[in-house]
Design an enzyme around this catalytic site. Structure first.
Site, PDB file in Angstrom:
ATOM      1  N   ASP A  20       0.911  -1.185  -0.060  1.00 43.95           N
ATOM      2  CA  ASP A  20       0.015  -0.003  -0.007  1.00 43.95           C
ATOM      3  C   ASP A  20       0.817   1.337  -0.034  1.00 43.95           C
ATOM      4  O   ASP A  20       1.891   1.317   0.390  1.00 43.95           O
ATOM      5  CB  ASP A  20      -0.872  -0.069   1.112  1.00 43.95           C
ATOM      6  CG  ASP A  20      -1.968  -1.083   1.324  1.00 43.95           C
ATOM      7  OD1 ASP A  20      -2.233  -1.479   0.157  1.00 43.95           O
ATOM      8  OD2 ASP A  20      -2.295  -1.463   2.443  1.00 43.95           O
ATOM      9  N   LYS A  21       0.233   2.338  -0.355  1.00 47.43           N
ATOM     10  CA  LYS A  21       1.165   3.719  -0.674  1.00 47.43           C
ATOM     11  C   LYS A  21       1.754   3.859   0.851  1.00 47.43           C
ATOM     12  O   LYS A  21       2.838   4.268   0.831  1.00 47.43           O
ATOM     13  CB  LYS A  21      -0.129   4.693  -0.850  1.00 47.43           C
ATOM     14  CG  LYS A  21       0.689   6.030  -1.004  1.00 47.43           C
ATOM     15  CD  LYS A  21      -0.544   7.203  -1.175  1.00 47.43           C
ATOM     16  CE  LYS A  21       0.191   8.423  -1.060  1.00 47.43           C
ATOM     17  NZ  LYS A  21      -0.853   9.663  -1.281  1.00 47.43           N
TER      18      LYS A  21
END
Length: 321
Positions: A141-142
């Site tokens: 995830d970011k």
């Protein structure tokens, strides 16, 4: 329920649990890899067949219908090579191992056409443009930090994907969670798209199997540092599973809920917890079988400074309490 994929044709059966649903909603349950808006568009284009007939998106399903979905071919995209700083932990002719920082998106997508890890990889090695997704075989995830592996040849990419499927590509994460689990354990709960918010994942009986092992590494007053090992690799898996057992990841803006402060928390702890604005999750360890040599390789990287500081403040609070 069995789903069969033949090139760009996907065949499956609508489960009985979808009985009474509008067709487009049932398709979103059946094919969580596609957005509901995409499925609605394909319905209008006549790319969905139900029991050999063309349906309307407002039709209701009874369960048991056979669905044939024709997935359109996607035109190849010419991604940009961009000078993005990469922390390369290891490299050889077959693979790259990258330590991803918080805030760096892995792959271009809607609203993020560039400035991603993929763009930086293309700048680092132009030959990666010859591979699907520039050799990226799994994602973070970011705002999750840590280790990712990238293939540099098609042979290596296919072998790494096989290791992912066979669970021999091992990933271990550090996570600071709310609450203190009594002991380690295993979370075995299927994960699917949240039917009310397509950007979120949720525990769902119609989702994909997901298995997470975890152990308690350190205990604090109302928090804990866990080590989580993935046996599967579903979207947001650790974050969803931790929420499911009542111990969401600290700082998680999607699944974390209200931030909890220990009683009589000092200024340092209040500041550390309230100011931690991303999920406290870090891919700390990665182990693979090398796709060329067959040797077993393993890498570890420490938590980033913000997580180290958070853990230090939690320790100090526990010691003083």
């Amino acid at each position: 329920m069995v789903t069969v994929e033949l090139k760009n044709i996907v065949k499956s059966e609508i489960p009985q649990s979808c009985q009474g649903m509008r067709l487009d909603k049932a398709l979103a349950v059946l094919f969580p890899q596609y957005s509901r808006s995409t499925l609605q568009k394909w319905l209008k284009q006549g790319l969905v067949v139900i029991d050999d007939e063309l349906p309307a998106q407002r039709d209701q399903v009874q369960g048991g219908e056979m669905v044939e979905l024709v997935v359109p071919e996607i035109e190849p995209v010419a991604w940009l090579a961009q000078p993005i700083k990469l922390n390369i932990v290891y490299e050889d002719q077959q693979i790259l191992v990258v330590n991803k920082p918080a805030g760096l998106i892995v792959h271009p997508g809607a609203g993020n056409p560039d400035g991603t890890l993929l763009n930086g990889l293309l700048n680092y090695d132009a030959h990666l443009s010859e591979l699907p997704r520039a050799g990226i075989v799994h994602r973070l995830d970011k705002d999750t930090t840590g280790l990712m592996i990238v293939a540099r040849t098609e042979s290596a990419r296919l072998k790494l994907i096989r290791q992912l499927a066979q669970h021999t590509l091992q990933r271990t994460y550090a996570a600071v969670v709310q609450g203190v689990p009594v002991a380690g354990g295993m979370i075995n709960a299927c994960i699917g798209r949240d039917p009310h918010d397509r950007r979120r994942m949720t525990i769902s009986s119609t989702g994909k199997p997901a298995l997470t092992h975890y152990r308690v590494e350190r205990r604090f007053r109302q928090h804990a540092l866990l080590r989580c090992a993935l046996a599967t690799g579903r979207t947001h898996q650790i974050r969803v599973h931790m929420k499911h057992i009542g111990h969401p990841v600290v700082g998680d803006p999607v699944y974390g809920g209200r931030k909890r402060l220990p009683a009589n928390a000092g200024d340092a702890l209040r500041s550390a917890l309230l100011g931690f604005s991303r999920q406290a999750l870090h891919a700390a360890k990665l182990a693979i079988t090398h796709p060329a040599s067959g040797a077993r390789l393993e890498w570890s990287v420490p938590m980033p400074i913000d997580m180290q500081t958070l853990v230090k403040v939690l320790q100090q609070d526990a010691a003083s309490g």
